[in-house]
Write an enzyme that holds these catalytic residues in place. Sequence first.
Site, PDB file in Angstrom:
ATOM      1  N   HIS A  55       0.006  11.570  -2.576  1.00 44.70           N
ATOM      2  CA  HIS A  55      -0.351   9.328  -2.524  1.00 44.70           C
ATOM      3  C   HIS A  55       0.401   9.105  -1.386  1.00 44.70           C
ATOM      4  CE1 HIS A  55       0.233   5.606  -4.003  1.00 44.70           C
ATOM      5  NE2 HIS A  55       0.774   5.092  -3.498  1.00 44.70           N
ATOM      6  N   HIS A 110      -2.158   7.257   2.071  1.00 43.80           N
ATOM      7  CA  HIS A 110      -0.893   6.168   3.068  1.00 43.80           C
ATOM      8  C   HIS A 110      -0.649   6.277   4.755  1.00 43.80           C
ATOM      9  CE1 HIS A 110      -0.452   3.451  -0.254  1.00 43.80           C
ATOM     10  NE2 HIS A 110       0.340   3.656  -0.424  1.00 43.80           N
ATOM     11  N   CYS A 137       1.787   0.953  -6.940  1.00 38.56           N
ATOM     12  CA  CYS A 137       2.068   1.203  -5.091  1.00 38.56           C
ATOM     13  C   CYS A 137       2.347   0.573  -4.663  1.00 38.56           C
ATOM     14  CB  CYS A 137       0.384   1.455  -4.157  1.00 38.56           C
ATOM     15  SG  CYS A 137       0.534   1.446  -2.637  1.00 38.56           S
TER      16      CYS A 137
HETATM   17 ZN   LIG Z   1       1.505   3.711  -2.262  1.00 37.62          ZN
END
Ligand SMILES: [Zn+2]
Length: 182
Positions: free
Chosen positions: A134, A138, A92
């Site tokens: 993913h 966020h 990330c």
């Molecule tokens: Zn990320």
Amino acid sequence: MAVMDIVHYGDAILRKKCKPVKQFNGIERLLDDMFDTMYEADGIGLAANQVGLNLHLFIIDISHTEEVEEPFIFINGEIVGSEGECDYDEGCLSIPGVTLNVTRPESIDFKYQSQNGEWSRKTFSGLAARAIQHEIDHLNGVFIVDRIQEIDKMFIQSELKDIEAQSKEESKTRQTLTRYNF
Ligand SMILES: [Zn+2]
């Protein structure tokens, strides 16, 4: 071209649920800058709150994998169905140096708007499905560290503390993003 500052773990904006995009005029400039930022950082996905903007949009480019040819732009996206389960090591840009094995659905049914505001609905699998989930995390204020066992979190506790401390410093000097007028 403008490379923006990437916001790191510990900053409050990354724990916010992002607001829907309503105004599409002038969004290209932001998207261009987000792509510049993502490529500069060697990432394959970037959500708006990772550059400090409370907006429900993200970009993905996995064209190097030959699964797809074009980069993706997803605005106001929503996962409306999912199937299967698989493990994958995820990194990330907001948690540099940390890679975690995360279990997620293998394929997803996803609806979203383009930069012109047009709605689409498609099924994604493989790395695309992984990256979308993913980035959607966020925009909901969720990190990969929230998706692993408490016991595994212990192993990265000191890294997280360091990133958090650095992030606090960065937020003091971060400039308001006034160049995007929407
Ligand atoms: Zn990320």
